[in-house]
Design a protein around this motif. Structure first.
Motif, PDB file in Angstrom:
ATOM      1  N   ILE A 163       0.723  -1.337   0.022  1.00 31.15           N
ATOM      2  CA  ILE A 163       0.032   0.010   0.318  1.00 31.15           C
ATOM      3  C   ILE A 163       0.820   1.213   0.051  1.00 31.15           C
ATOM      4  CG2 ILE A 163      -1.574   1.369   1.329  1.00 31.15           C
ATOM      5  CD1 ILE A 163      -2.895  -1.329   2.263  1.00 31.15           C
ATOM      6  N   ARG A 164       1.965   1.394   0.976  1.00 33.12           N
ATOM      7  CA  ARG A 164       2.860   2.494   0.847  1.00 33.12           C
ATOM      8  C   ARG A 164       3.533   2.622  -0.479  1.00 33.12           C
ATOM      9  NH1 ARG A 164       7.042   3.054   5.555  1.00 33.12           N
ATOM     10  NH2 ARG A 164       8.590   1.771   4.231  1.00 33.12           N
ATOM     11  N   SER A 172      -5.337   2.413   4.436  1.00 28.59           N
ATOM     12  CA  SER A 172      -6.263   1.677   5.123  1.00 28.59           C
ATOM     13  C   SER A 172      -6.065   0.145   4.521  1.00 28.59           C
ATOM     14  CB  SER A 172      -7.772   1.977   5.225  1.00 28.59           C
ATOM     15  OG  SER A 172      -8.193   1.981   3.915  1.00 28.59           O
ATOM     16  N   PHE A 173      -6.285  -0.875   5.227  1.00 23.67           N
ATOM     17  CA  PHE A 173      -6.377  -2.156   4.576  1.00 23.67           C
ATOM     18  C   PHE A 173      -7.958  -2.425   4.091  1.00 23.67           C
ATOM     19  CE2 PHE A 173      -3.429  -4.338   8.005  1.00 23.67           C
ATOM     20  CZ  PHE A 173      -2.354  -3.757   7.321  1.00 23.67           C
ATOM     21  N   ALA A 176     -11.542  -7.444   2.969  1.00 21.30           N
ATOM     22  CA  ALA A 176     -11.810  -8.689   2.133  1.00 21.30           C
ATOM     23  C   ALA A 176     -10.310  -9.149   1.473  1.00 21.30           C
ATOM     24  CB  ALA A 176     -12.570  -8.459   1.064  1.00 21.30           C
ATOM     25  N   THR A 177      -9.349  -8.225   1.320  1.00 19.13           N
ATOM     26  CA  THR A 177      -8.287  -8.988   0.925  1.00 19.13           C
ATOM     27  C   THR A 177      -7.342  -9.406   2.106  1.00 19.13           C
ATOM     28  OG1 THR A 177      -7.985  -7.066  -0.785  1.00 19.13           O
ATOM     29  CG2 THR A 177      -6.191  -7.719  -0.024  1.00 19.13           C
ATOM     30  N   LEU A 178      -7.612  -8.703   2.978  1.00 25.79           N
ATOM     31  CA  LEU A 178      -6.625  -9.001   4.103  1.00 25.79           C
ATOM     32  C   LEU A 178      -7.149 -10.545   4.587  1.00 25.79           C
ATOM     33  CD1 LEU A 178      -4.761  -8.570   6.583  1.00 25.79           C
ATOM     34  CD2 LEU A 178      -6.561  -7.565   7.887  1.00 25.79           C
ATOM     35  N   PHE A 179      -8.501 -10.701   4.860  1.00 29.44           N
ATOM     36  CA  PHE A 179      -8.771 -12.062   5.196  1.00 29.44           C
ATOM     37  C   PHE A 179      -8.551 -13.149   4.106  1.00 29.44           C
ATOM     38  CE2 PHE A 179     -12.888 -10.232   7.525  1.00 29.44           C
ATOM     39  CZ  PHE A 179     -12.199 -10.047   8.611  1.00 29.44           C
ATOM     40  N   ASP A 245     -11.570  -0.138   4.507  1.00 28.28           N
ATOM     41  CA  ASP A 245     -11.317   0.942   3.442  1.00 28.28           C
ATOM     42  C   ASP A 245     -12.127   2.076   3.539  1.00 28.28           C
ATOM     43  OD1 ASP A 245      -9.322   0.173   1.594  1.00 28.28           O
ATOM     44  OD2 ASP A 245     -10.415  -1.049   0.389  1.00 28.28           O
ATOM     45  N   THR A 246     -13.470   2.013   4.146  1.00 26.86           N
ATOM     46  CA  THR A 246     -14.175   3.240   4.360  1.00 26.86           C
ATOM     47  C   THR A 246     -13.547   4.363   5.131  1.00 26.86           C
ATOM     48  OG1 THR A 246     -15.098   2.404   6.625  1.00 26.86           O
ATOM     49  CG2 THR A 246     -16.404   1.763   4.353  1.00 26.86           C
TER      50      THR A 246
END
Length: 248
Positions: A163-164, A172-173, A176-179, A245-246
């Protein structure tokens, strides 16, 4: 106490890095969810970032490989002995692997995953479990608790670094991707073939999927505790502001 073959752990950690680092970049640069797994979209998103893969890998993976092969006291002693003015990050990663056999396996897995990423994809779980680099003869083992913790940490840290790396301002994470990353991590680490989702449904579906991926309540507890610990660290070290993400 349970143990896992060290070569299996090394392979799972390398795959976790590649999958999570690229996912961080793709989540930032590919807005259409239907495109995020399409090879052309992945290659386009990664085009200006392939050259960063090796640098970030060497910077990030010293710690997990060192923890697999040394006690904390041994790591400190090895670092004190090293001539840090002449020692590169590649040298440190090689040292962290401790043996030439483990280092060679790590390099083989790096090449396998990098080649797949150049084609805009990652080896799926079934392919990974079939093809990852095994050791010759009797292999050393790693405590399962430690392996789970390192796999979670690698996934989350590499995702944050991706992300960086994308430089879009996102901090933010995407939950759904993290899971997905954590489920794939547990699947490659704790299973010998892809686990079945048969019989899982209802309001507790996601929790039950994670329990099946983790194979036991104990492993699930270790995974979630490491998630919380790593997230708190990433808030400070990588500027992550939320697991949703929100927030962006």
């Amino acid at each position: 106490m349970e143990y896992i073959d060290k070569y299996k752990v090394v392979a799972a950690l390398v795959r976790a890095f590649f999958g999570a680092f690229s996912a961080g970049i793709v989540d930032c640069l590919v807005k259409d969810a239907d495109q995020k797994f399409r090879p052309m979209a992945v290659k386009k998103a990664m085009l200006n970032h392939y050259e960063a893969v090796g640098r970030v890998f060497n910077d990030m993976m010293f710690y997990p490989f060192a923890r697999l092969n040394y006690t904390l006291g041994e790591i400190e002693a090895e670092l004190h002995k090293a001539d840090m003015k002449r020692t590169t990050m590649v040298d440190l990663v090689r040292m962290a692997c401790r043996s030439e056999a483990v280092y060679a396996a790590m390099v083989a897995e790096y090449k396998r995953n990098f080649t797949a990423l150049l084609a805009g994809r990652m080896p799926d779980v079934a392919t990974h479990l079939k093809e990852y680099t095994r050791g010759d003869g009797e292999s050393p083992t790693v405590d399962t608790d430690l392996a789970i913790a390192l796999c979670v940490r690698t996934n989350m840290t590499a995702y944050a670094r991706g992300i960086r790396q994308a430089h879009t301002g996102k901090s933010s994470f995407h939950q759904a991707t993290l899971f997905r990353l954590l489920l794939e991590g547990m699947a490659t680490l704790l299973h010998d073939k892809p686990f079945s989702l048969s019989g899982i449904s209802g309001d507790n579906g996601l929790n039950d999927i994670f329990l099946r991926a983790c194979r036991s309540e104990r492993n699930f507890a270790i995974m979630t505790a490491e998630m919380d610990s790593t997230y708190a660290e990433l808030v400070k070290s990588e500027g992550i502001i939320a697991q949703d993400d929100t927030a962006n």
